[in-house]
Design a protein around this motif. Sequence first.
Motif, PDB file in Angstrom:
ATOM      1  N   GLN A  26      -0.263  10.768   3.122  1.00 38.60           N
ATOM      2  CA  GLN A  26      -1.721  10.855   2.631  1.00 38.60           C
ATOM      3  C   GLN A  26      -2.700  10.088   3.756  1.00 38.60           C
ATOM      4  O   GLN A  26      -2.591   8.928   3.935  1.00 38.60           O
ATOM      5  CB  GLN A  26      -1.806  10.082   1.332  1.00 38.60           C
ATOM      6  CG  GLN A  26      -1.383  11.266   0.285  1.00 38.60           C
ATOM      7  CD  GLN A  26      -1.856  10.626  -1.170  1.00 38.60           C
ATOM      8  OE1 GLN A  26      -1.496   9.533  -1.363  1.00 38.60           O
ATOM      9  NE2 GLN A  26      -2.152  11.204  -2.198  1.00 38.60           N
ATOM     10  N   ARG A  73       1.515   9.957 -11.382  1.00 40.07           N
ATOM     11  CA  ARG A  73       0.755   9.930 -10.321  1.00 40.07           C
ATOM     12  C   ARG A  73       0.430  11.377  -9.841  1.00 40.07           C
ATOM     13  O   ARG A  73       1.019  11.818  -8.870  1.00 40.07           O
ATOM     14  CB  ARG A  73       1.540   9.324  -9.357  1.00 40.07           C
ATOM     15  CG  ARG A  73       1.658   7.915  -9.250  1.00 40.07           C
ATOM     16  CD  ARG A  73       0.770   6.821  -8.858  1.00 40.07           C
ATOM     17  NE  ARG A  73       0.635   7.022  -7.333  1.00 40.07           N
ATOM     18  CZ  ARG A  73       1.266   6.503  -6.520  1.00 40.07           C
ATOM     19  NH1 ARG A  73       2.182   5.520  -6.765  1.00 40.07           N
ATOM     20  NH2 ARG A  73       1.027   6.567  -5.259  1.00 40.07           N
ATOM     21  N   THR A  97      -0.916   7.530   5.679  1.00 38.40           N
ATOM     22  CA  THR A  97      -0.024   6.361   5.204  1.00 38.40           C
ATOM     23  C   THR A  97       1.120   7.104   4.358  1.00 38.40           C
ATOM     24  O   THR A  97       0.769   8.189   3.544  1.00 38.40           O
ATOM     25  CB  THR A  97      -0.925   5.429   4.456  1.00 38.40           C
ATOM     26  OG1 THR A  97      -2.047   5.198   5.065  1.00 38.40           O
ATOM     27  CG2 THR A  97      -0.088   4.635   3.860  1.00 38.40           C
ATOM     28  N   LEU A  98       2.323   6.603   4.650  1.00 37.68           N
ATOM     29  CA  LEU A  98       3.381   7.072   4.065  1.00 37.68           C
ATOM     30  C   LEU A  98       3.450   6.538   2.677  1.00 37.68           C
ATOM     31  O   LEU A  98       3.209   5.435   2.537  1.00 37.68           O
ATOM     32  CB  LEU A  98       4.796   6.537   4.973  1.00 37.68           C
ATOM     33  CG  LEU A  98       5.117   7.566   5.948  1.00 37.68           C
ATOM     34  CD1 LEU A  98       5.946   6.728   6.723  1.00 37.68           C
ATOM     35  CD2 LEU A  98       5.770   8.680   5.496  1.00 37.68           C
ATOM     36  N   LYS A  99       3.612   7.556   1.812  1.00 43.18           N
ATOM     37  CA  LYS A  99       3.667   6.747   0.285  1.00 43.18           C
ATOM     38  C   LYS A  99       5.024   7.122  -0.451  1.00 43.18           C
ATOM     39  O   LYS A  99       5.600   8.087   0.007  1.00 43.18           O
ATOM     40  CB  LYS A  99       2.634   7.743  -0.431  1.00 43.18           C
ATOM     41  CG  LYS A  99       1.163   7.440   0.012  1.00 43.18           C
ATOM     42  CD  LYS A  99       0.644   6.075  -0.063  1.00 43.18           C
ATOM     43  CE  LYS A  99      -0.729   5.846   0.457  1.00 43.18           C
ATOM     44  NZ  LYS A  99      -1.229   4.457   0.121  1.00 43.18           N
ATOM     45  N   TYR A 100       5.356   6.365  -1.146  1.00 43.51           N
ATOM     46  CA  TYR A 100       6.438   6.367  -2.037  1.00 43.51           C
ATOM     47  C   TYR A 100       6.200   5.974  -3.374  1.00 43.51           C
ATOM     48  O   TYR A 100       5.586   5.088  -3.874  1.00 43.51           O
ATOM     49  CB  TYR A 100       7.614   5.422  -1.442  1.00 43.51           C
ATOM     50  CG  TYR A 100       7.955   5.428   0.089  1.00 43.51           C
ATOM     51  CD1 TYR A 100       8.763   6.126   0.650  1.00 43.51           C
ATOM     52  CD2 TYR A 100       7.089   4.487   0.752  1.00 43.51           C
ATOM     53  CE1 TYR A 100       8.936   6.123   2.054  1.00 43.51           C
ATOM     54  CE2 TYR A 100       7.358   4.466   2.185  1.00 43.51           C
ATOM     55  CZ  TYR A 100       8.181   5.165   2.922  1.00 43.51           C
ATOM     56  OH  TYR A 100       8.375   5.261   4.002  1.00 43.51           O
ATOM     57  N   ASN A 159       0.909  -1.305  -0.207  1.00 38.14           N
ATOM     58  CA  ASN A 159      -0.102   0.095  -0.011  1.00 38.14           C
ATOM     59  C   ASN A 159       1.028   1.360  -0.030  1.00 38.14           C
ATOM     60  O   ASN A 159       0.332   2.441  -0.334  1.00 38.14           O
ATOM     61  CB  ASN A 159      -1.007   0.131   1.231  1.00 38.14           C
ATOM     62  CG  ASN A 159      -2.057   0.973   1.208  1.00 38.14           C
ATOM     63  OD1 ASN A 159      -2.515   1.315  -0.079  1.00 38.14           O
ATOM     64  ND2 ASN A 159      -2.567   1.550   2.163  1.00 38.14           N
ATOM     65  N   SER A 160       2.169   1.179   0.575  1.00 37.56           N
ATOM     66  CA  SER A 160       2.988   2.214   0.508  1.00 37.56           C
ATOM     67  C   SER A 160       3.384   2.990  -0.762  1.00 37.56           C
ATOM     68  O   SER A 160       3.697   4.027  -1.199  1.00 37.56           O
ATOM     69  CB  SER A 160       4.231   1.881   1.225  1.00 37.56           C
ATOM     70  OG  SER A 160       4.283   1.781   2.539  1.00 37.56           O
ATOM     71  N   PHE A 161       3.226   1.966  -1.726  1.00 39.62           N
ATOM     72  CA  PHE A 161       3.331   2.338  -3.351  1.00 39.62           C
ATOM     73  C   PHE A 161       2.175   2.686  -3.970  1.00 39.62           C
ATOM     74  O   PHE A 161       2.231   2.742  -5.258  1.00 39.62           O
ATOM     75  CB  PHE A 161       4.334   1.454  -3.907  1.00 39.62           C
ATOM     76  CG  PHE A 161       5.473   0.856  -3.270  1.00 39.62           C
ATOM     77  CD1 PHE A 161       6.634   1.723  -3.345  1.00 39.62           C
ATOM     78  CD2 PHE A 161       5.705   0.033  -2.386  1.00 39.62           C
ATOM     79  CE1 PHE A 161       7.715   1.487  -2.503  1.00 39.62           C
ATOM     80  CE2 PHE A 161       6.900  -0.425  -1.759  1.00 39.62           C
ATOM     81  CZ  PHE A 161       7.617   0.583  -1.643  1.00 39.62           C
ATOM     82  N   LEU A 162       0.945   2.603  -3.583  1.00 40.71           N
ATOM     83  CA  LEU A 162      -0.260   2.954  -4.186  1.00 40.71           C
ATOM     84  C   LEU A 162      -0.822   4.211  -3.615  1.00 40.71           C
ATOM     85  O   LEU A 162      -0.711   4.692  -2.602  1.00 40.71           O
ATOM     86  CB  LEU A 162      -1.274   1.693  -3.752  1.00 40.71           C
ATOM     87  CG  LEU A 162      -0.597   0.213  -4.145  1.00 40.71           C
ATOM     88  CD1 LEU A 162      -1.635  -0.837  -3.708  1.00 40.71           C
ATOM     89  CD2 LEU A 162      -0.474   0.250  -5.860  1.00 40.71           C
ATOM     90  N   PRO A 163      -1.494   5.042  -4.547  1.00 39.87           N
ATOM     91  CA  PRO A 163      -2.372   5.935  -3.966  1.00 39.87           C
ATOM     92  C   PRO A 163      -3.357   5.889  -2.915  1.00 39.87           C
ATOM     93  O   PRO A 163      -3.909   4.767  -2.850  1.00 39.87           O
ATOM     94  CB  PRO A 163      -2.986   6.361  -5.348  1.00 39.87           C
ATOM     95  CG  PRO A 163      -2.720   5.454  -6.486  1.00 39.87           C
ATOM     96  CD  PRO A 163      -1.867   4.442  -5.809  1.00 39.87           C
ATOM     97  N   TYR A 164      -3.458   6.867  -2.185  1.00 39.39           N
ATOM     98  CA  TYR A 164      -4.540   6.870  -1.184  1.00 39.39           C
ATOM     99  C   TYR A 164      -5.830   6.814  -1.887  1.00 39.39           C
ATOM    100  O   TYR A 164      -5.978   7.427  -2.941  1.00 39.39           O
ATOM    101  CB  TYR A 164      -4.260   7.895  -0.031  1.00 39.39           C
ATOM    102  CG  TYR A 164      -5.595   8.185   0.952  1.00 39.39           C
ATOM    103  CD1 TYR A 164      -5.563   7.233   1.874  1.00 39.39           C
ATOM    104  CD2 TYR A 164      -6.730   8.856   0.285  1.00 39.39           C
ATOM    105  CE1 TYR A 164      -6.519   7.272   2.809  1.00 39.39           C
ATOM    106  CE2 TYR A 164      -7.797   8.666   1.520  1.00 39.39           C
ATOM    107  CZ  TYR A 164      -7.718   8.004   2.589  1.00 39.39           C
ATOM    108  OH  TYR A 164      -8.567   7.789   3.371  1.00 39.39           O
TER     109      TYR A 164
END
Lengths: 451, 451
Positions: free
Chosen positions: B194, B209, B197-200, A286-291
């Motif tokens: 977001q 994106r 959640t941390l996003k990369y 999920n860290s690599f997916l959009p919210y």
Amino acid sequence: MRNILIIGAGRSASSLIRYLLDKSTAEDLKLVIADIDLDIAQRKTLNHPNASALALDIFDIKQRAAAIEKANLVVSMLPAHLHIEVAKDCIRFKKHLVTASYISEQMQDLDTAVKANNLVFMNEIGLDPGIDHMSAMKVINEVKEKGGKMLAFESFCGGLVAPESDTNLWNYKFTWAPRNVVLAGQGGAAKFLQEGTLKYIPYCNLFRRTEFLEVDGYGKFEAYPNRDSLKYKSVYGLEDVVTLYRGTIRKVGFSKAWNMFVQLGMTDDTYTIENSETMSYRQFVNSFLPYHLSDSVESKMRLLLKIDQDDIMWEKLVELDLFNDDKIVALKKASPAQILEKILSDSWTLQTNDKDMIVIYHKFGYELEGVKHQIDSKMVCIGEDQTYTAMAKTVGLPVAMASLLILNGKITQPGVQLPIRKEVYEPILKELEQYGVNFKEDVMPYYGYKL
Amino acid sequence: MRNILIIGAGRSASSLIRYLLDKSTAEDLKLVIADIDLDIAQRKTLNHPNASALALDIFDIKQRAAAIEKANLVVSMLPAHLHIEVAKDCIRFKKHLVTASYISEQMQDLDTAVKANNLVFMNEIGLDPGIDHMSAMKVINEVKEKGGKMLAFESFCGGLVAPESDTNLWNYKFTWAPRNVVLAGQGGAAKFLQEGTLKYIPYCNLFRRTEFLEVDGYGKFEAYPNRDSLKYKSVYGLEDVVTLYRGTIRKVGFSKAWNMFVQLGMTDDTYTIENSETMSYRQFVNSFLPYHLSDSVESKMRLLLKIDQDDIMWEKLVELDLFNDDKIVALKKASPAQILEKILSDSWTLQTNDKDMIVIYHKFGYELEGVKHQIDSKMVCIGEDQTYTAMAKTVGLPVAMASLLILNGKITQPGVQLPIRKEVYEPILKELEQYGVNFKEDVMPYYGYKL
């Protein structure tokens, strides 16, 4: 008695040691098997009377010097960056050295001193680099000796799982350092030459620009380009070729699926993920997916990758149990690449009865008396078991054979070198055939990129 | 007379110098405009009696010290990595310093000495960083003063071409260092937060994106995330927010098209292309495409990018004259990024009557007395001409205003700092309004990511 000191008794040393022990009585050899872990060294002696184990910390200068001084020849199976201090001691005590690693700049800098002491420092004599060099140079030199002119050279090599152990959708298991598999292709664009034009492929497109290969009896493979194919121009004496390409072999479909991880950013090793110790596999994904307020991780993933739920790409992801919220990463301050390696290891670790497989495929294009020809040279080697793997055989046997040839005065040219001369590759390729490493060469019309 | 030494008289110094000269008589200012190129410095004096030009090589230690010693305050508009020696001299001679650059570690290390000498070293007081800090901190502090709790902060900034000069399919021209535009997003994954959640996002997916933004009267924009949004947590005092995102604004469609260059590998700055000096634009493009015996460069490109010839993406490429075989790159040992910059400069250089535009868009989410609210704060600034561009105004005016406030004892807190305190941002934001830099703030219900 001739003493061989083998430093580093890990997985790749098994076949190497067995070969030398088998010859030890006839050849009057005594093996000292050294490792930081005495237990590992002990096990590798196979309780053979001509072998002894030694606990050796190579950073212990005195202990290292003492061990090297007693040997007639040193084999270093250490990680590549650790050879250099061993090499310097070998010069100091006038001992030959054999390694399976690429010649580093530091190693090359020793050339003058090695020559001055009339020593042989043979490197790049494992599988890749090693058997690839030898099997390529054999054909290239044969073409040149017949008066032919080399036009093209393509070379592919891969460590895979044997067909009988190929049980997952990726047709892949880790048969070698998993970390190198996860990081493969990073660190710069791939560069090669195709029909006279220099080509460059960035990492983000590397696994989408594959070539297909067919090996009789083993089906279809694909290959993605290695980082720098151009340096082989000078090494192999191929200054005039219009095509020069080296690649890594996988089963068809692997690269397209692997590219999903690349696109998501999961192969990145340049930063660490916060809370990696406590996060679940699902949270990692999920860290690599959009919210999104309500969309599931699965839906977001399919949308981002533009794949349907009945796409085989999707099934490959599901097979890895990537979306499990109960499985915890449990690695402190881990990079995405380290976490991905762990997730893949759950699925891709060789099982007790699994066997591995090495595939090499060379294509040589040349012109002889005005006619263009092509030679395809292929080799497939299957491992015996989890100790004497195809990887251990193909890496270790050439090292062992070269060591014996040096001790017996059959390889004499001094200096820091790799196995591209006939006195080296001819006897070793010949002997490797007895161990199941057979190249099948077929002559055919020159195809180039006409197909 | 109070002496201000301005080091670096390039494009971004125009508005800065004009502002100070306009105030020079009333404020009793004398400006010394220093540049390595005396001609450039001379032109920037506008022949004003309160300005003089100085040819200054900042690597000439004596000359640099002499110039700094005579000043009451120093403005450094040098490239960021060149500030440090100027800063050390400012401590030595006890002079205040103003820069528009991010505080480097070396600069931060001077903090104790700066404080000990009761000096103000004001940094990050241009546009981005600068006006973004000030306009954000104004709203954040207002929310906190009302007793509100910050939930989310998103901030977007972009240097674009003004609508009246927007004449190409990319809706983009170079209004600032083109090299930075070509390299944007490289050097590590983008990181942001977001909804907790941390996003990369890896570079290869960065331009796919995007978020959409709407600015009344200026239409729809998009933004791709900046490299590290997380550091603003501590800088802005946003430790408890669940959303923290900073991005770069482009007109809608730019990023999708730019991603073609990323995928092809044309933005790579880590290696040089052989024969770059003599190759044509078409040959450059072909370096990133597979070899084919007969397919044209155009066909191979469309196939690789999976686009049709009537796709607007394709028209964007054609507009850049990428496939011209007569235009020569003419750059020695150039990287793909350098060559791409040259090709784009042919099409994207501002013409004589073109104007640029700066857009800033902040979104603040907060909770006040149990109710969630959102404030959207937007600013659009259009340049006057090619000298007094929106970029020169928004970078230079805050630097100039801060300099005067320091000289007049209105900004007094000593130390290495950025403009996040009220005594700094309040007067400057107020005065900027007279120069066309107006933030329009709208309060609305909190949307978060619910849309």
